[in-house]
Design a protein around this motif. Structure first.
Motif, PDB file in Angstrom:
ATOM      1  N   PHE A   1     -79.801   5.918  -4.163  1.00  0.00           N
ATOM      2  CA  PHE A   1     -78.855   4.934  -4.682  1.00  0.00           C
ATOM      3  C   PHE A   1     -77.516   5.077  -3.950  1.00  0.00           C
ATOM      4  O   PHE A   1     -77.230   6.109  -3.338  1.00  0.00           O
ATOM      5  N   THR A   2     -76.707   4.038  -4.054  1.00  0.00           N
ATOM      6  CA  THR A   2     -75.362   4.123  -3.507  1.00  0.00           C
ATOM      7  C   THR A   2     -74.515   5.048  -4.377  1.00  0.00           C
ATOM      8  O   THR A   2     -74.830   5.282  -5.549  1.00  0.00           O
ATOM      9  N   ALA A   3     -73.443   5.578  -3.802  1.00  0.00           N
ATOM     10  CA  ALA A   3     -72.512   6.378  -4.599  1.00  0.00           C
ATOM     11  C   ALA A   3     -72.017   5.527  -5.761  1.00  0.00           C
ATOM     12  O   ALA A   3     -71.492   4.427  -5.550  1.00  0.00           O
ATOM     13  N   PRO A   4     -72.193   5.970  -6.999  1.00  0.00           N
ATOM     14  CA  PRO A   4     -71.876   5.102  -8.137  1.00  0.00           C
ATOM     15  C   PRO A   4     -70.381   4.882  -8.323  1.00  0.00           C
ATOM     16  O   PRO A   4     -69.557   5.751  -8.031  1.00  0.00           O
ATOM     17  N   ARG A   5     -70.080   3.703  -8.804  1.00  0.00           N
ATOM     18  CA  ARG A   5     -68.724   3.423  -9.267  1.00  0.00           C
ATOM     19  C   ARG A   5     -68.605   4.003 -10.671  1.00  0.00           C
ATOM     20  O   ARG A   5     -69.472   3.770 -11.521  1.00  0.00           O
ATOM     21  N   ILE A   6     -67.556   4.747 -10.926  1.00  0.00           N
ATOM     22  CA  ILE A   6     -67.359   5.395 -12.224  1.00  0.00           C
ATOM     23  C   ILE A   6     -66.129   4.797 -12.887  1.00  0.00           C
ATOM     24  O   ILE A   6     -65.034   4.807 -12.319  1.00  0.00           O
ATOM     25  N   SER A   7     -66.317   4.254 -14.086  1.00  0.00           N
ATOM     26  CA  SER A   7     -65.213   3.603 -14.795  1.00  0.00           C
ATOM     27  C   SER A   7     -65.271   3.968 -16.273  1.00  0.00           C
ATOM     28  O   SER A   7     -66.348   4.223 -16.819  1.00  0.00           O
ATOM     29  N   PRO A   8     -64.123   3.993 -16.942  1.00  0.00           N
ATOM     30  CA  PRO A   8     -64.122   4.343 -18.369  1.00  0.00           C
ATOM     31  C   PRO A   8     -64.643   3.207 -19.234  1.00  0.00           C
ATOM     32  O   PRO A   8     -64.423   2.031 -18.952  1.00  0.00           O
ATOM     33  N   VAL A   9     -65.368   3.572 -20.264  1.00  0.00           N
ATOM     34  CA  VAL A   9     -65.777   2.626 -21.295  1.00  0.00           C
ATOM     35  C   VAL A   9     -64.647   2.523 -22.304  1.00  0.00           C
ATOM     36  O   VAL A   9     -64.022   3.533 -22.649  1.00  0.00           O
ATOM     37  N   ARG A  10     -64.382   1.310 -22.748  1.00  0.00           N
ATOM     38  CA  ARG A  10     -63.296   1.126 -23.708  1.00  0.00           C
ATOM     39  C   ARG A  10     -63.675   1.743 -25.054  1.00  0.00           C
ATOM     40  O   ARG A  10     -64.595   1.291 -25.735  1.00  0.00           O
TER      41      ARG A  10
END
Length: 270
Positions: A239-248
């Protein structure tokens, strides 16, 4: 065989001469408790709906449980296949689907996916990746790749640093869980094993603890995983390097969302 009864719970029952009857958190009587525990939680729903709007094609919801993510997706007009190892959980999901809507429910192990067709979005919510060990995660990643469109998205959640400290220490406390007859107090016990890599968690209804009783203890064994560990594993799996973002969530950074796609190089998949 590794015991799923924590030392705290065993000692609490020993004090009154009671014995533990371990039960899976995700099946049988555990189904009702788990639904009451996490069913009202709306975390991830907003983010998953946004992903589904942006990614064409049907949605595959892994470890779908009683439909916390599946039902909002269906209500928004998406075609969803819900996979769960627990037939009891999927029975609850079917009962929650809006009248006239259709969800394909599949009782299966998410480590061994063998479904027809491909999906534009595969989701694994509620930090359910933590139920799998390293071998199980490798099998999951390979199965997800087989079922994703070439431009599809795999999205999963894991605890962020805001909650990681709580997951790394042995603890016990009383929690209140809503029920049809009112709130019920439970003992929650968490035991850390394998040098901090595994959490064994128990829930016991306090009203069940009585002298000489055989007490139901709801159990689960979870792996302590960081977003960095998962990111490395995903890349190694093709897989591609994942984008990591916060969940609200009320506590910023408590849950993180990882989104990734097939890298196009299947040589790393296994």
């Amino acid at each position: 065989m590794t015991s799923l009864i924590t030392e705290t719970v065993a000692a609490r029952l020993d004090l009154v001469g009671a014995t533990a009857r371990g039960q899976d958190l995700y099946a049988g009587v555990g189904t009702d408790f788990y639904d009451r525990l996490v069913g009202p939680d709306r975390a991830e729903v907003r983010e998953v709906l946004a992903l589904a709007r942006a990614v064409p094609g049907p949605v595959l919801d892994l470890a779908a449980g009683s439909g916390r993510l599946t039902v909002p997706l269906v209500r928004s007009g998406h075609h969803v296949t819900a996979v769960d190892l627990s037939a009891d959980m999927l029975a609850r999901l079917r009962g929650a689907v809006p009248h006239g809507a259709t969800v394909e429910c599949v009782v299966a192990d998410m480590r061994d996916l063998a479904l027809d067709g491909r999906y534009g979005l595969v989701i694994l919510g509620a930090t359910s990746i933590t139920v799998l060990d390293r071998e199980g995660r490798a099998r999951l990643y390979a199965g997800v790749r087989r079922h994703l469109d070439s431009t599809g998205v795999f999205a999963l959640t894991v605890a962020g640093r805001a909650s990681a400290d709580r997951l790394a220490v042995t603890t016990d406390r009383e929690i209140v869980v809503p029920g049809s007859a009112g709130d019920e107090p439970y003992l929650f016990a968490q035991q850390i094993e394998d040098d901090g890599a595994v959490r064994v968690v128990n829930w016991v209804r306090l009203a069940d603890i009585a002298p000489g009783a055989e007490v139901p203890v709801l159990t689960s064994r979870l792996h302590v995983l960081s977003p960095e560990i998962l990111a490395d594993e995903l890349v190694a799996a093709g897989f591609t390097a994942p984008r990591i973002s916060p969940v609200r969530t009320p506590v910023p950074g408590e849950i993180l969302l990882l989104t990734t796609s097939p890298s196009g190089d299947r040589g790393g998949a296994r």
